[in-house]
Design a protein around this motif. Structure first.
Motif, PDB file in Angstrom:
ATOM      1  N   ALA A 300      -6.997  -9.061  -3.094  1.00 44.69           N
ATOM      2  CA  ALA A 300      -6.702  -7.715  -2.590  1.00 44.69           C
ATOM      3  C   ALA A 300      -7.881  -6.769  -2.807  1.00 44.69           C
ATOM      4  CB  ALA A 300      -5.452  -7.176  -3.295  1.00 44.69           C
ATOM      5  N   PRO A 333      -1.149  -2.518  -2.792  1.00 41.20           N
ATOM      6  CA  PRO A 333      -0.085  -3.256  -2.091  1.00 41.20           C
ATOM      7  C   PRO A 333      -0.227  -4.765  -2.204  1.00 41.20           C
ATOM      8  CG  PRO A 333      -0.854  -1.433  -0.755  1.00 41.20           C
ATOM      9  CD  PRO A 333      -1.782  -1.520  -1.924  1.00 41.20           C
ATOM     10  N   GLY A 334      -1.425  -5.281  -2.016  1.00 43.00           N
ATOM     11  CA  GLY A 334      -1.630  -6.716  -2.162  1.00 43.00           C
ATOM     12  C   GLY A 334      -1.413  -7.195  -3.581  1.00 43.00           C
ATOM     13  N   THR A 337       2.351  -7.261  -4.188  1.00 40.99           N
ATOM     14  CA  THR A 337       2.970  -8.388  -3.486  1.00 40.99           C
ATOM     15  C   THR A 337       2.755  -9.686  -4.249  1.00 40.99           C
ATOM     16  OG1 THR A 337       2.648  -7.292  -1.350  1.00 40.99           O
ATOM     17  CG2 THR A 337       3.032  -9.658  -1.329  1.00 40.99           C
ATOM     18  N   ARG A 417       4.448  -4.520   0.956  1.00 37.27           N
ATOM     19  CA  ARG A 417       3.301  -4.847   1.795  1.00 37.27           C
ATOM     20  C   ARG A 417       3.302  -4.030   3.082  1.00 37.27           C
ATOM     21  NH1 ARG A 417       3.657 -10.589   4.149  1.00 37.27           N
ATOM     22  NH2 ARG A 417       5.117  -9.451   5.476  1.00 37.27           N
ATOM     23  N   ASN A 418       4.460  -3.917   3.728  1.00 37.14           N
ATOM     24  CA  ASN A 418       4.529  -3.167   4.981  1.00 37.14           C
ATOM     25  C   ASN A 418       4.453  -1.654   4.757  1.00 37.14           C
ATOM     26  OD1 ASN A 418       4.845  -5.596   6.334  1.00 37.14           O
ATOM     27  ND2 ASN A 418       7.080  -5.499   6.303  1.00 37.14           N
ATOM     28  N   GLU A 421       0.491  -1.078   3.073  1.00 39.11           N
ATOM     29  CA  GLU A 421      -0.680  -1.799   3.566  1.00 39.11           C
ATOM     30  C   GLU A 421      -1.497  -0.922   4.492  1.00 39.11           C
ATOM     31  OE1 GLU A 421      -1.728  -6.163   5.469  1.00 39.11           O
ATOM     32  OE2 GLU A 421       0.230  -5.267   5.814  1.00 39.11           O
TER      33      GLU A 421
END
Length: 424
Positions: A300, A333-334, A337, A417-418, A421
């Motif tokens: 990420a 976010p990554g 996740t 993530r959505n 991101e």
């Protein structure tokens, strides 16, 4: 000087409507269609296996959330229990009713209502339902009350269509008398483990899983993120850094039972931490989850464009400000996740926790990080090894609860993530 005219062989590759090119295109399109069909078949096969798993677990486990009960009139006044209603207030109520003969009064009522085998009809924990009702309303000691009590495991299974012919015959007679009913088994969600399948619950294992995951997250997340930041932003590119990277990648692929042996040797053998405690389980799972978080964090961080760093440095930001004000928020976010996926894997682990002793019979939910506890996967493993058929549906029901936890964690990962991101 005029050039010679092109030969037919030179014109052949450019003639798209020639028979040879038509056959070649036909084969190419056929290969593409076959590849698409194979891909669709792979997706359909995966979906079919998932649907089969879910349908099988739901069909076998839905009975674990219900309970068969029999209506039994109990004359507590005739039993003349040596208990004063005034003593049934506060914490002394259980002690006052423990040796008062309430269990014998329930057995006598069952014998009176259903004959000599009436006591075998009731669950061994049926009198606890009467005890709780008396604690809530001491006036029940003065008369006859109709209680809805759980039946024994053999008759509970028979009422759901999977018992022996003898048990099914008894259930049929009780249904004909109108004293048998089926309702939701709330004790399965609120109680801990027990020896009787009609009294078992998953709350003790669920609370143990929650405490273990909290310890795992508190250790693995900050250490994993800081390690990823250092390796990606500060560490020099030399053979020692390469060795560390290879070691982290290898640790992510090590079988989980190896981490259980490590936890057994270090946390129990060297440091003497309490066995079967969520603290030790969390430490062991943190060792297993940390490499996954480091790898996800590095990927990420690496995905953040270098122009972000260059722009921040150009306006006078320090290296730490660039990392914590710009790079880390964009990579978060990554990182989250990958962290949730790693935690979901840790939630379903059994082997490392078996090695540190979290397979003990725990009859009460843990109250702290050092109390004896178990977790949902280990509880499922223990129930699956029981002989009583009543534990079969409880095992499947516990699997349903575990799958709900895992699906919720994976859904949270997709949402994060959505939601956060940033696309470049």
């Amino acid at each position: 000087m005029n050039s010679p005219p092109p030969s037919p062989a030179d014109d052949a590759p450019t003639i798209w409507n020639s028979p040879a090119m038509t056959r070649r295109l036909r084969r190419r399109y056929a290969a593409e269609r076959r590849f698409r069909l194979i891909g669709m078949a792979a997706v359909a096969l995966s979906a079919a296996f998932l649907a089969f798993l879910l349908i099988t677990m739901v069909a076998q486990g839905i009975g674990g959330f219900t309970q068969t009960r029999v209506t039994l009139p109990v004359d507590l006044a005739a039993a003349e229990l040596p208990v004063e209603p005034a003593r049934l207030k506060g914490r002394g109520a259980d002690l006052a009713l423990a040796g008062a003969g309430l269990e014998h009064a329930v057995d006598g009522a069952a014998t009176l209502a259903f004959g000599a085998d009436g006591t075998d009809l009731l669950s061994p924990g049926a009198w606890i339902v009467v005890r709780d009702a008396v604690k809530a309303d001491p006036t029940l000691l003065r008369g006859t009350t109709r209680f809805s009590l759980p039946v024994a495991s053999a008759y509970d299974v028979a009422a759901k269509g999977e018992g022996t012919p003898e048990a099914e015959a008894v259930v049929a007679r009780l249904k004909a008398r109108g004293v048998l009913s089926t309702g939701w088994n709330l004790t399965f969600l609120t109680d801990a483990d027990a020896t009787d399948p009609t009294r078992v619950g998953i709350w003790g294992a669920a609370k143990g899983s929650l405490l273990t995951m909290l310890v795992t997250l508190a250790l693995a997340f900050p250490i994993g993120v800081l390690a990823a930041l250092y390796l990606e932003e500060y560490a020099p590119k030399n053979r020692w850094t390469d060795l560390i990277e290879v070691s982290i990648n290898n640790l992510a692929a090590v079988p989980s039972i190896i981490f259980g042996l490590l936890g057994l040797a270090v946390f129990l053998g060297t440091f003497g931490l309490p066995r079967s405690a969520p603290l030790v389980g969390g430490l062991t799972l943190a060792l297993m989850t940390m490499p996954v978080i480091v790898i996800a964090g590095r990927n990420a961080i690496k995905a953040v464009p270098p122009s972000i760093r260059d722009a921040a440095l150009a306006i006078g930001a320090s290296r730490v400000q660039v990392i914590f004000h710009h790079v880390l928020p964009l990579a978060l976010p990554g990182i989250l996740t990958g962290t949730i996926i790693g935690m979901a894997r840790a939630l379903g682990e059994t082997a490392p926790l078996l090695m540190i002793g979290m397979r003990a019979f725990i009859a009460a939910p843990p109250q702290g990080l050092t109390d004896p506890a178990t977790v949902l996967p280990v509880q499922i493993f223990l129930w699956s090894d029981q002989v009583d058929r009543g534990f079969i549906e409880k095992t499947s029901a516990a699997i349903i609860v575990l799958l709900v936890f895992l699906l919720a964690m994976n859904g949270l990962a997709i949402y994060l993530r959505n939601r956060f991101e940033t696309r470049w």
